[in-house]
Design an enzyme around this catalytic site. Structure first.
Site, short mmCIF file in Angstrom:
data_model
loop_
_atom_site.label_atom_id
_atom_site.label_comp_id
_atom_site.label_asym_id
_atom_site.label_seq_id
_atom_site.Cartn_x
_atom_site.Cartn_y
_atom_site.Cartn_z
N ASN A 13 0.87 -1.17 0.00
CA ASN A 13 0.00 0.00 0.00
C ASN A 13 0.91 1.22 0.00
O ASN A 13 1.46 1.59 1.03
CB ASN A 13 -0.89 -0.02 1.25
CG ASN A 13 -1.70 1.25 1.39
OD1 ASN A 13 -1.80 2.05 0.46
ND2 ASN A 13 -2.31 1.45 2.56
N TRP A 14 1.06 1.80 -1.18
CA TRP A 14 2.00 2.92 -1.31
C TRP A 14 1.45 4.20 -0.68
O TRP A 14 2.19 5.17 -0.53
CB TRP A 14 2.32 3.17 -2.79
CG TRP A 14 3.31 2.21 -3.37
CD1 TRP A 14 3.87 1.11 -2.73
CD2 TRP A 14 3.88 2.25 -4.68
NE1 TRP A 14 4.75 0.50 -3.59
CE2 TRP A 14 4.78 1.16 -4.79
CE3 TRP A 14 3.71 3.10 -5.77
CZ2 TRP A 14 5.51 0.91 -5.95
CZ3 TRP A 14 4.44 2.85 -6.94
CH2 TRP A 14 5.33 1.77 -7.01
N LYS A 15 0.17 4.24 -0.38
CA LYS A 15 -0.45 5.47 0.14
C LYS A 15 -0.13 6.63 -0.81
O LYS A 15 -0.11 6.43 -2.03
CB LYS A 15 0.02 5.73 1.57
CG LYS A 15 -0.16 4.47 2.45
CD LYS A 15 0.03 4.70 3.90
CE LYS A 15 -0.16 3.38 4.65
NZ LYS A 15 -0.12 3.52 6.08
N HIS A 17 -9.66 1.80 4.49
CA HIS A 17 -8.41 1.93 5.25
C HIS A 17 -8.63 2.89 6.42
O HIS A 17 -9.36 3.87 6.30
CB HIS A 17 -7.30 2.45 4.32
CG HIS A 17 -5.95 2.36 4.97
ND1 HIS A 17 -5.52 3.28 5.89
CD2 HIS A 17 -4.96 1.44 4.87
CE1 HIS A 17 -4.31 2.93 6.33
NE2 HIS A 17 -3.95 1.82 5.71
N GLU A 72 -6.91 5.18 7.60
CA GLU A 72 -6.60 6.59 7.33
C GLU A 72 -7.78 7.28 6.66
O GLU A 72 -8.05 8.45 6.91
CB GLU A 72 -5.31 6.67 6.48
CG GLU A 72 -4.09 6.36 7.33
CD GLU A 72 -2.91 5.78 6.57
OE1 GLU A 72 -2.88 5.84 5.34
OE2 GLU A 72 -2.01 5.25 7.26
N GLU A 132 -5.92 -4.42 10.42
CA GLU A 132 -4.84 -3.48 10.65
C GLU A 132 -5.11 -2.69 11.93
O GLU A 132 -5.89 -1.73 11.92
CB GLU A 132 -4.73 -2.49 9.49
CG GLU A 132 -4.42 -3.12 8.16
CD GLU A 132 -3.77 -2.13 7.20
OE1 GLU A 132 -2.64 -2.40 6.77
OE2 GLU A 132 -4.37 -1.09 6.91
N GLY A 188 2.39 2.34 10.71
CA GLY A 188 3.43 3.36 10.58
C GLY A 188 4.16 3.67 11.87
O GLY A 188 4.91 4.65 11.94
N SER A 203 2.98 -2.11 10.31
CA SER A 203 4.41 -2.26 10.62
C SER A 203 4.98 -3.63 10.29
O SER A 203 5.86 -4.15 10.99
CB SER A 203 4.70 -1.89 12.09
OG SER A 203 4.42 -0.52 12.30
N GLY A 240 2.65 -1.18 4.25
CA GLY A 240 2.75 0.23 3.88
C GLY A 240 4.20 0.62 3.63
O GLY A 240 4.75 0.41 2.55
N GLY A 241 4.84 1.19 4.65
CA GLY A 241 6.19 1.73 4.51
C GLY A 241 7.18 0.77 3.86
O GLY A 241 7.98 1.18 3.01
P1 PGA Z 1 2.62 0.33 7.56
O1 PGA Z 1 1.18 0.61 6.92
O2 PGA Z 1 3.09 -1.00 7.01
O3 PGA Z 1 3.47 1.48 7.11
O4 PGA Z 1 2.44 0.27 9.04
C1 PGA Z 1 0.26 -0.43 6.68
C2 PGA Z 1 -1.01 0.12 6.10
O5 PGA Z 1 -1.46 1.19 6.52
O6 PGA Z 1 -1.62 -0.52 5.21
#
Ligand code: PGA
Length: 248
Positions: A10-12, A88, A90, A158, A164, A203, A224-225
Protein backbone atom coordinates in the site's frame (compact mmCIF):
# COMPACT_ATOMS: atom_id res chain seq x y z
CA UNK A 1 -6.18 -26.16 3.71
CA UNK A 2 -4.05 -23.04 3.85
CA UNK A 3 -5.12 -20.29 1.49
CA UNK A 4 -2.64 -18.93 -1.04
CA UNK A 5 -0.86 -15.99 0.54
CA UNK A 6 -1.24 -12.43 -0.72
CA UNK A 7 1.40 -9.78 -0.07
CA UNK A 8 -0.07 -6.40 -0.98
CA UNK A 9 1.88 -3.16 -0.89
CA UNK A 10 0.00 0.00 0.00
CA UNK A 11 2.00 2.92 -1.31
CA UNK A 12 -0.45 5.47 0.14
CA UNK A 13 0.43 8.97 -1.21
CA UNK A 14 3.94 7.91 -2.18
CA UNK A 15 5.55 6.76 -5.40
CA UNK A 16 8.22 4.09 -5.68
CA UNK A 17 8.39 3.49 -9.42
CA UNK A 18 12.14 2.90 -9.31
CA UNK A 19 11.50 -0.21 -7.16
CA UNK A 20 9.00 -1.83 -9.53
CA UNK A 21 11.43 -3.84 -11.63
CA UNK A 22 12.99 -5.49 -8.58
CA UNK A 23 9.53 -6.10 -7.04
CA UNK A 24 8.18 -7.63 -10.23
CA UNK A 25 11.25 -9.85 -10.62
CA UNK A 26 10.72 -11.15 -7.09
CA UNK A 27 7.02 -11.69 -7.74
CA UNK A 28 7.82 -13.66 -10.90
CA UNK A 29 10.33 -15.78 -8.98
CA UNK A 30 7.81 -16.55 -6.22
CA UNK A 31 4.86 -17.70 -8.26
CA UNK A 32 3.15 -19.44 -5.35
CA UNK A 33 2.50 -16.09 -3.63
CA UNK A 34 0.16 -13.41 -4.97
CA UNK A 35 1.89 -10.02 -5.02
CA UNK A 36 0.01 -6.75 -5.37
CA UNK A 37 0.94 -3.09 -5.37
CA UNK A 38 -1.81 -0.61 -4.50
CA UNK A 39 -0.50 2.56 -6.08
CA UNK A 40 -1.80 6.12 -6.24
CA UNK A 41 -4.43 6.17 -8.99
CA UNK A 42 -2.25 8.28 -11.30
CA UNK A 43 0.40 5.52 -11.28
CA UNK A 44 -1.83 2.50 -11.81
CA UNK A 45 -1.07 2.05 -15.49
CA UNK A 46 2.65 2.74 -15.02
CA UNK A 47 2.83 0.16 -12.23
CA UNK A 48 1.40 -2.72 -14.26
CA UNK A 49 3.71 -5.74 -14.64
CA UNK A 50 2.83 -9.31 -15.72
CA UNK A 51 3.66 -10.89 -12.34
CA UNK A 52 1.92 -8.27 -10.19
CA UNK A 53 -1.66 -7.38 -9.40
CA UNK A 54 -2.12 -3.64 -9.36
CA UNK A 55 -4.61 -2.13 -6.97
CA UNK A 56 -6.11 1.25 -6.18
CA UNK A 57 -6.49 2.67 -2.67
CA UNK A 58 -10.11 3.82 -2.73
CA UNK A 59 -13.12 4.05 -5.03
CA UNK A 60 -16.53 5.69 -5.10
CA UNK A 61 -19.64 3.51 -4.79
CA UNK A 62 -21.41 5.31 -7.61
CA UNK A 63 -20.71 4.53 -11.25
CA UNK A 64 -20.57 8.18 -12.30
CA UNK A 65 -21.84 11.58 -11.33
CA UNK A 66 -21.11 14.84 -9.56
CA UNK A 67 -18.39 13.64 -7.16
CA UNK A 68 -15.48 16.00 -7.67
CA UNK A 69 -12.12 14.35 -7.15
CA UNK A 70 -13.50 10.81 -6.88
CA UNK A 71 -12.90 7.81 -9.13
CA UNK A 72 -15.36 5.10 -10.09
CA UNK A 73 -14.60 1.38 -10.13
CA UNK A 74 -14.86 1.33 -13.92
CA UNK A 75 -12.29 4.13 -14.18
CA UNK A 76 -9.86 2.23 -11.95
CA UNK A 77 -10.41 -1.00 -13.89
CA UNK A 78 -9.93 0.91 -17.12
CA UNK A 79 -6.57 2.19 -15.83
CA UNK A 80 -5.51 -1.41 -15.12
CA UNK A 81 -6.42 -2.00 -11.48
CA UNK A 82 -7.70 -5.43 -10.50
CA UNK A 83 -8.01 -4.72 -6.77
CA UNK A 84 -8.95 -1.82 -4.56
CA UNK A 85 -8.45 -1.12 -0.86
CA UNK A 86 -11.60 0.13 0.86
CA UNK A 87 -12.06 1.35 4.43
CA UNK A 88 -8.41 1.93 5.25
CA UNK A 89 -8.23 3.45 8.73
CA UNK A 90 -6.60 6.59 7.33
CA UNK A 91 -9.70 7.14 5.20
CA UNK A 92 -12.05 6.17 8.02
CA UNK A 93 -10.28 8.77 10.22
CA UNK A 94 -9.34 11.54 7.75
CA UNK A 95 -12.43 11.32 5.54
CA UNK A 96 -14.91 10.16 8.19
CA UNK A 97 -15.84 7.10 6.16
CA UNK A 98 -18.43 4.90 7.83
CA UNK A 99 -18.60 1.12 7.64
CA UNK A 100 -21.80 1.47 5.62
CA UNK A 101 -19.94 3.54 3.01
CA UNK A 102 -17.12 1.00 3.05
CA UNK A 103 -19.67 -1.77 2.37
CA UNK A 104 -21.11 0.19 -0.57
CA UNK A 105 -17.60 0.72 -1.96
CA UNK A 106 -16.76 -2.98 -1.58
CA UNK A 107 -20.02 -3.92 -3.26
CA UNK A 108 -19.35 -1.55 -6.18
CA UNK A 109 -15.78 -2.82 -6.49
CA UNK A 110 -16.84 -6.46 -6.73
CA UNK A 111 -19.72 -5.67 -9.09
CA UNK A 112 -17.19 -3.93 -11.32
CA UNK A 113 -14.85 -6.91 -11.35
CA UNK A 114 -12.26 -5.72 -8.82
CA UNK A 115 -11.15 -7.62 -5.73
CA UNK A 116 -12.06 -5.59 -2.64
CA UNK A 117 -9.55 -5.43 0.22
CA UNK A 118 -11.73 -4.40 3.17
CA UNK A 119 -9.76 -2.96 6.10
CA UNK A 120 -10.78 -3.19 9.75
CA UNK A 121 -8.90 -2.43 12.96
CA UNK A 122 -9.13 -1.10 16.48
CA UNK A 123 -7.54 2.01 18.00
CA UNK A 124 -5.11 1.76 20.88
CA UNK A 125 -7.74 3.08 23.32
CA UNK A 126 -10.16 0.38 22.16
CA UNK A 127 -7.52 -2.33 22.68
CA UNK A 128 -6.59 -0.96 26.10
CA UNK A 129 -10.28 -1.06 27.03
CA UNK A 130 -10.43 -4.76 26.11
CA UNK A 131 -12.76 -4.04 23.18
CA UNK A 132 -10.49 -4.91 20.24
CA UNK A 133 -12.28 -8.08 19.14
CA UNK A 134 -15.74 -6.57 19.58
CA UNK A 135 -14.80 -3.41 17.65
CA UNK A 136 -13.21 -5.31 14.76
CA UNK A 137 -15.97 -7.91 14.38
CA UNK A 138 -18.62 -5.16 14.51
CA UNK A 139 -16.75 -3.17 11.84
CA UNK A 140 -16.42 -6.30 9.74
CA UNK A 141 -20.10 -7.19 9.92
CA UNK A 142 -21.06 -3.66 8.87
CA UNK A 143 -18.41 -3.34 6.13
CA UNK A 144 -18.79 -6.72 4.41
CA UNK A 145 -21.31 -7.10 1.55
CA UNK A 146 -23.48 -10.17 2.19
CA UNK A 147 -22.56 -11.88 -1.10
CA UNK A 148 -18.78 -11.66 -0.54
CA UNK A 149 -16.72 -14.64 -1.67
CA UNK A 150 -13.12 -15.74 -1.36
CA UNK A 151 -12.60 -14.92 -5.04
CA UNK A 152 -13.92 -11.38 -4.74
CA UNK A 153 -12.96 -10.17 -1.30
CA UNK A 154 -9.97 -9.99 1.03
CA UNK A 155 -10.02 -8.74 4.63
CA UNK A 156 -7.13 -6.76 6.10
CA UNK A 157 -6.87 -6.57 9.88
CA UNK A 158 -4.84 -3.48 10.65
CA UNK A 159 -4.64 -2.28 14.26
CA UNK A 160 -4.66 1.51 13.90
CA UNK A 161 -1.94 1.90 16.54
CA UNK A 162 0.41 -0.42 14.64
CA UNK A 163 0.23 1.47 11.32
CA UNK A 164 3.43 3.36 10.58
CA UNK A 165 4.57 3.16 14.21
CA UNK A 166 7.00 0.24 14.11
CA UNK A 167 4.88 -1.46 16.80
CA UNK A 168 3.06 -4.74 16.24
CA UNK A 169 0.69 -6.72 18.43
CA UNK A 170 1.93 -9.84 20.21
CA UNK A 171 1.69 -12.93 18.02
CA UNK A 172 -0.93 -14.28 20.43
CA UNK A 173 -3.05 -11.15 19.94
CA UNK A 174 -2.79 -11.43 16.15
CA UNK A 175 -3.78 -15.10 16.41
CA UNK A 176 -6.76 -14.26 18.63
CA UNK A 177 -7.96 -11.53 16.26
CA UNK A 178 -7.55 -13.53 13.08
CA UNK A 179 -9.42 -16.45 14.64
CA UNK A 180 -12.20 -14.05 15.65
CA UNK A 181 -12.35 -12.54 12.16
CA UNK A 182 -12.47 -16.03 10.64
CA UNK A 183 -15.32 -17.03 12.98
CA UNK A 184 -17.22 -13.84 12.12
CA UNK A 185 -16.74 -14.47 8.38
CA UNK A 186 -18.18 -17.97 8.77
CA UNK A 187 -21.07 -16.62 10.84
CA UNK A 188 -21.82 -14.03 8.14
CA UNK A 189 -21.11 -16.02 4.97
CA UNK A 190 -21.39 -19.68 5.96
CA UNK A 191 -18.77 -22.09 4.58
CA UNK A 192 -17.61 -19.46 2.05
CA UNK A 193 -16.26 -17.56 5.05
CA UNK A 194 -13.37 -20.02 5.19
CA UNK A 195 -12.26 -18.92 1.70
CA UNK A 196 -11.60 -15.20 2.23
CA UNK A 197 -7.98 -14.33 2.86
CA UNK A 198 -7.32 -12.37 6.05
CA UNK A 199 -4.23 -10.16 5.78
CA UNK A 200 -2.41 -8.67 8.73
CA UNK A 201 -1.27 -5.05 8.31
CA UNK A 202 0.61 -2.60 10.52
CA UNK A 203 4.41 -2.26 10.62
CA UNK A 204 5.08 -5.48 8.72
CA UNK A 205 8.79 -5.57 7.88
CA UNK A 206 11.41 -8.16 6.93
CA UNK A 207 12.30 -8.81 10.57
CA UNK A 208 8.76 -9.72 11.68
CA UNK A 209 7.19 -11.05 8.46
CA UNK A 210 8.04 -14.73 8.98
CA UNK A 211 6.59 -14.78 12.49
CA UNK A 212 3.41 -12.94 11.48
CA UNK A 213 2.86 -14.99 8.32
CA UNK A 214 3.19 -18.26 10.25
CA UNK A 215 0.22 -17.43 12.51
CA UNK A 216 -2.91 -19.48 11.69
CA UNK A 217 -5.42 -17.56 9.54
CA UNK A 218 -2.83 -14.93 8.59
CA UNK A 219 -3.17 -15.35 4.83
CA UNK A 220 -0.83 -12.55 3.83
CA UNK A 221 0.09 -8.97 4.65
CA UNK A 222 -0.87 -5.43 3.74
CA UNK A 223 2.41 -3.56 3.78
CA UNK A 224 2.75 0.23 3.88
CA UNK A 225 6.19 1.73 4.51
CA UNK A 226 8.11 -1.45 3.75
CA UNK A 227 6.48 -1.71 0.29
CA UNK A 228 8.26 1.45 -0.85
CA UNK A 229 11.69 -0.22 -0.98
CA UNK A 230 12.27 -3.47 -2.84
CA UNK A 231 15.02 -4.26 -0.29
CA UNK A 232 12.27 -4.44 2.36
CA UNK A 233 9.32 -5.67 0.29
CA UNK A 234 11.09 -8.56 -1.45
CA UNK A 235 12.08 -10.34 1.81
CA UNK A 236 8.43 -10.12 2.89
CA UNK A 237 7.39 -11.81 -0.37
CA UNK A 238 10.05 -14.45 0.30
CA UNK A 239 8.78 -14.95 3.85
CA UNK A 240 5.33 -15.75 2.44
CA UNK A 241 6.68 -18.37 0.05
CA UNK A 242 6.16 -21.91 1.32
CA UNK A 243 9.03 -23.29 -0.80
CA UNK A 244 11.56 -20.96 0.79
CA UNK A 245 12.38 -21.27 4.48
CA UNK A 246 12.33 -18.02 6.44
CA UNK A 247 15.60 -16.17 6.21
CA UNK A 248 16.21 -17.30 2.64
P1 PGA B 1 2.62 0.33 7.56
O1 PGA B 1 1.18 0.61 6.92
O2 PGA B 1 3.09 -1.00 7.01
O3 PGA B 1 3.47 1.48 7.11
O4 PGA B 1 2.44 0.27 9.04
C1 PGA B 1 0.26 -0.43 6.68
C2 PGA B 1 -1.01 0.12 6.10
O5 PGA B 1 -1.46 1.19 6.52
O6 PGA B 1 -1.62 -0.52 5.21
Amino acid sequence: MALRKLIAGNWKMNAAMAEMDAISRAAAAHGDVDVAVCAPATLISATMRPSIRVGAQDCHWNAYGAHTGCLSVAMLADAGATMVIVGHSERRADNHETSEEVRMKAQAAVAGGLTAIICVGETEAERDAGQAVAVVTTQLAASLPPASTGASTVIAYEPVWAIGTGRTPLAADVAEMHAAVRAELVRLLGPEGTQLRILYGGSVKPSNASELLAIPDVDGALVGGASLKAADFVPIIEAATPAFPSGY
